[in-house]
Write an enzyme that holds these catalytic residues in place. Structure first.
Site, mmCIF file in Angstrom:
data_model
loop_
_atom_site.group_PDB
_atom_site.id
_atom_site.type_symbol
_atom_site.label_atom_id
_atom_site.label_comp_id
_atom_site.label_asym_id
_atom_site.label_seq_id
_atom_site.Cartn_x
_atom_site.Cartn_y
_atom_site.Cartn_z
ATOM 1 N N GLN A 96 -12.329 0.311 4.903
ATOM 2 C CA GLN A 96 -12.705 1.678 5.277
ATOM 3 C C GLN A 96 -11.856 2.794 4.657
ATOM 4 O O GLN A 96 -12.391 3.808 4.192
ATOM 5 C CB GLN A 96 -12.676 1.836 6.808
ATOM 6 C CG GLN A 96 -13.211 3.161 7.252
ATOM 7 C CD GLN A 96 -13.124 3.434 8.742
ATOM 8 O OE1 GLN A 96 -13.123 4.566 9.163
ATOM 9 N NE2 GLN A 96 -13.066 2.414 9.563
ATOM 10 N N ASP B 195 -13.961 -10.446 -11.893
ATOM 11 C CA ASP B 195 -12.892 -11.286 -11.345
ATOM 12 C C ASP B 195 -11.596 -10.835 -11.997
ATOM 13 O O ASP B 195 -11.328 -11.139 -13.167
ATOM 14 C CB ASP B 195 -13.169 -12.771 -11.633
ATOM 15 C CG ASP B 195 -12.058 -13.665 -11.078
ATOM 16 O OD1 ASP B 195 -11.022 -13.120 -10.606
ATOM 17 O OD2 ASP B 195 -12.209 -14.897 -11.125
ATOM 18 N N LYS C 267 -8.744 -11.784 -11.710
ATOM 19 C CA LYS C 267 -7.745 -12.819 -12.028
ATOM 20 C C LYS C 267 -8.194 -13.691 -13.209
ATOM 21 O O LYS C 267 -7.465 -14.588 -13.626
ATOM 22 C CB LYS C 267 -7.470 -13.654 -10.782
ATOM 23 C CG LYS C 267 -6.720 -12.800 -9.758
ATOM 24 C CD LYS C 267 -6.398 -13.521 -8.489
ATOM 25 C CE LYS C 267 -5.612 -12.601 -7.581
ATOM 26 N NZ LYS C 267 -5.708 -12.974 -6.180
ATOM 27 N N PHE D 100 -5.342 -2.274 -1.455
ATOM 28 C CA PHE D 100 -5.040 -3.686 -1.216
ATOM 29 C C PHE D 100 -3.783 -3.803 -0.372
ATOM 30 O O PHE D 100 -3.023 -2.835 -0.227
ATOM 31 C CB PHE D 100 -4.785 -4.408 -2.545
ATOM 32 C CG PHE D 100 -6.020 -4.589 -3.367
ATOM 33 C CD1 PHE D 100 -7.144 -5.205 -2.846
ATOM 34 C CD2 PHE D 100 -6.062 -4.140 -4.689
ATOM 35 C CE1 PHE D 100 -8.294 -5.371 -3.607
ATOM 36 C CE2 PHE D 100 -7.202 -4.300 -5.451
ATOM 37 C CZ PHE D 100 -8.318 -4.912 -4.914
ATOM 38 N N LYS E 226 0.339 -5.799 6.349
ATOM 39 C CA LYS E 226 -1.086 -5.468 6.274
ATOM 40 C C LYS E 226 -1.420 -4.634 7.501
ATOM 41 O O LYS E 226 -0.909 -4.909 8.585
ATOM 42 C CB LYS E 226 -1.924 -6.745 6.303
ATOM 43 C CG LYS E 226 -1.829 -7.558 5.035
ATOM 44 C CD LYS E 226 -2.833 -8.693 5.066
ATOM 45 C CE LYS E 226 -2.804 -9.426 3.728
ATOM 46 N NZ LYS E 226 -3.784 -10.511 3.680
ATOM 47 N N VAL E 227 -2.274 -3.677 7.334
ATOM 48 C CA VAL E 227 -2.534 -2.766 8.456
ATOM 49 C C VAL E 227 -4.023 -2.441 8.570
ATOM 50 O O VAL E 227 -4.692 -2.184 7.566
ATOM 51 C CB VAL E 227 -1.720 -1.459 8.271
ATOM 52 C CG1 VAL E 227 -2.174 -0.385 9.241
ATOM 53 C CG2 VAL E 227 -0.232 -1.734 8.469
ATOM 54 N N TYR E 228 -4.512 -2.467 9.792
ATOM 55 C CA TYR E 228 -5.858 -1.985 10.095
ATOM 56 C C TYR E 228 -5.761 -0.759 11.007
ATOM 57 O O TYR E 228 -4.706 -0.471 11.572
ATOM 58 C CB TYR E 228 -6.686 -3.084 10.788
ATOM 59 C CG TYR E 228 -7.158 -4.161 9.832
ATOM 60 C CD1 TYR E 228 -8.206 -3.922 8.955
ATOM 61 C CD2 TYR E 228 -6.551 -5.408 9.809
ATOM 62 C CE1 TYR E 228 -8.641 -4.901 8.068
ATOM 63 C CE2 TYR E 228 -6.977 -6.394 8.929
ATOM 64 C CZ TYR E 228 -8.031 -6.132 8.060
ATOM 65 O OH TYR E 228 -8.455 -7.097 7.190
ATOM 66 N N GLU E 229 -6.909 -0.121 11.152
ATOM 67 C CA GLU E 229 -7.021 1.149 11.883
ATOM 68 C C GLU E 229 -6.123 1.257 13.128
ATOM 69 O O GLU E 229 -5.281 2.148 13.245
ATOM 70 C CB GLU E 229 -8.491 1.332 12.306
ATOM 71 C CG GLU E 229 -8.763 2.474 13.260
ATOM 72 C CD GLU E 229 -8.567 3.827 12.622
ATOM 73 O OE1 GLU E 229 -9.028 4.025 11.494
ATOM 74 O OE2 GLU E 229 -7.956 4.710 13.258
ATOM 75 N N ASP F 167 -7.904 5.067 9.254
ATOM 76 C CA ASP F 167 -8.637 4.722 8.033
ATOM 77 C C ASP F 167 -9.238 5.962 7.369
ATOM 78 O O ASP F 167 -8.833 6.363 6.279
ATOM 79 C CB ASP F 167 -9.767 3.746 8.364
ATOM 80 C CG ASP F 167 -9.253 2.325 8.496
ATOM 81 O OD1 ASP F 167 -8.199 2.019 7.934
ATOM 82 O OD2 ASP F 167 -9.916 1.513 9.153
ATOM 83 N N GLY G 209 -3.103 22.393 23.456
ATOM 84 C CA GLY G 209 -2.752 23.694 22.904
ATOM 85 C C GLY G 209 -2.323 24.631 24.018
ATOM 86 O O GLY G 209 -2.039 24.195 25.137
ATOM 87 N N GLY G 210 -2.291 25.915 23.723
ATOM 88 C CA GLY G 210 -1.832 26.898 24.696
ATOM 89 C C GLY G 210 -2.879 27.289 25.723
ATOM 90 O O GLY G 210 -2.583 28.043 26.653
#
Ligand code: CAO
Length: 415
Positions: A17, A73, A75, A97, A136-139, A168, A247-248
């Site tokens: 995403q 590909d 690789k 990645f 590695k990280v997701y949302e 994301d 907020g204010g």
């Protein structure tokens, strides 16, 4: 009419995403976005959350409009050659990645620069340099690590993640801005640069007001517009503030007519000081105008929850749309809680292109969110997402490959 980013070529190595949000925005602004995917499977989201068997998911189609798709590909040695040809030709490489994956493909920053010193190499990563840079990280990981989850929800409940994809899509948006700025700077320097948007940083940027509050809390030990004031307790970190405005101008979500059966029969109501008189008049509580606990914004702060309860007695007698109409007559800031169904059916959003109907050869018509950025001289036309590898031959021909060479590449497994 031309487009703002006409002539900009993007080598789009993004998936899931965050990265695709970024390159979709650039495509909407007119860039030629060439999405590189692995043959056979492609971006993992093509197959995730599928609602029609064998057809690209809405997850994929709604994040990859206006792009071309080429399968390579990366690789395979011959695949690498194609990639390098694209690096030489394109202006921007965008990737999200896991840390190190691009280097492992052989596309180190040094190598990219040697191939094309004007190349802008833009990345989304979960974290910037530091203890978590290899993760590695997701949302939702980003929402938690960026300060959103600890400050979302109610005081008596656990941290909560928000439905808005601030980790994301929010970071993709930050990255797009970095890319456009780097393209602009390249006009004078002639050189590319690396652009990094870390998801933790992006979320924190969107939670800026909570770091503001952290420092206010540290100084004064109390925040009078938070629901914890005056009867609850403050600790040493910014607490979850329920539906307080941030907020204010104090605000809260109030029930409207039908709330017993409709989960979205609610309105966001803001007790803006300049219209306090009108608020009291509209809800039939003119006694509040002279009451010492309610007469001034400062006096009202310890009584906000009583005030919202009083206003709710009135909103419960109106539908959210009736309440909107009445309150807007007096410029009292408020907003209906709209369901996704209501948003999908809202004619004004269709008219502005914020919600668009797109036709897809395999799935037929579906709804998507169009470009939220409207430019008078660079209108966005939302075009369907590409099928996997739909433009492989076209892009290779543009790189100078003959039909026979393309056939050989295909049989070698490079594309
Ligand atoms: N040809 C050959 N190999 C390819 C390829 C291609 N066209 N496209 C991808 N690959 C390979 C990569 O080279 C990598 O291989 P190695 O690990 O062996 O070097 C492999 O596919 C997997 O890439 P990945 O690690 O990025 O994918 P993942 O599914 O394991 O992880 C994600 C996904 C999102 C957790 C990870 O990419 C990530 O942390 N990205 C950065 C943060 C981010 O953007 N997160 C948001 C994602 S949206 O919720």
């Amino acid at each position: 009419m031309g487009k703002a980013l006409d002539g900009v070529e993007i080598l789009d190595f993004t998936h899931v995403q965050s990265g695709p949000t970024c390159t979709q925005l650039l495509a909407w602004l007119g860039a030629d976005v060439i999405k590189v995917e692995r043959a056979g499977e492609g971006d993992i989201t093509r197959g995730q959350l599928r609602d029609i068997p064998g057809v690209d998911s809405l997850y994929f189609t709604m994040l990859n409009h206006n792009k071309r798709s080429i399968t390579i590909d990366a690789k395979n040695p011959k695949g690498k050659q194609i990639l390098e040809a694209l690096v030489k030709k394109c202006d921007v490489l965008v990737e999200n990645f896991a840390p190190g994956a691009l280097d492992r493909m052989g596309l180190t920053w040094e190598h990219i620069q040697s191939l094309n010193p004007r190349m802008i190499a833009a990345s989304v990563k979960g974290f910037g340099p530091g203890p978590y840079e290899d993760c590695k990280v997701y949302e939702n990981v980003a929402q938690c690590a960026g300060g959103s989850a600890s400050t979302t929800g109610f005081d008596d409940g656990p941290p909560v993640v928000t439905g808005a994809q601030i980790g994301d899509s929010g970071t993709g948006l930050h990255l797009a801005l970095g890319i456009v700025a780097a393209l602009y700077q390249r006009n004078t320097t002639g050189k590319g640069q690396k652009v990094l948007a870390a998801m933790q940083d992006g979320v924190l940027n969107l939670c800026r007001v909570k770091l503001r509050d952290q420092q206010r809390l540290a100084r004064t030990g109390v925040m009078e517009e938070y629901p914890q004031y005056p009867n609850g307790k403050f600790g040493d970190a910014v607490p979850r503030a329920g539906n307080a405005s941030g907020g204010g101008q104090p605000g809260w979500i109030l029930k409207c007519k039908g709330w017993e059966t409709d989960p979205n029969a609610y309105i966001y109501f803001i007790t803006q000081a300049p219209v306090w008189k009108d608020i009291c008049k509209v809800i039939g509580r003119e006694d509040w105008l002279t009451h010492p606990d309610y007469a001034t914004p400062k006096a009202r702060l310890p009584h906000l929850m009583d005030i919202f309860a009083g206003v709710e007695e009135w909103t419960k007698t109106k539908t959210k749309f009736e309440a909107m109409d009445i309150l807007n007559e007096y410029d009292i800031p408020c907003g209906p809680i709209l369901s996704m169904k209501e948003i999908a059916e809202e004619p004004s959003l269709r008219e502005t292109g914020t919600v668009v109907e797109v036709d897809h050869p395999k799935r037929g018509k579906y709804l998507s969110v169009g470009n939220p950025i409207k430019m008078s001289e660079s209108a966005t036309e939302v075009k369907r997402s590409p099928l996997l590898g739909e433009h492989t031959d076209q892009v290779l021909a543009e790189l100078g490959y003959s039909a026979q060479q393309i056939a050989e590449l295909r049989s070698s497994g490079a594309i």
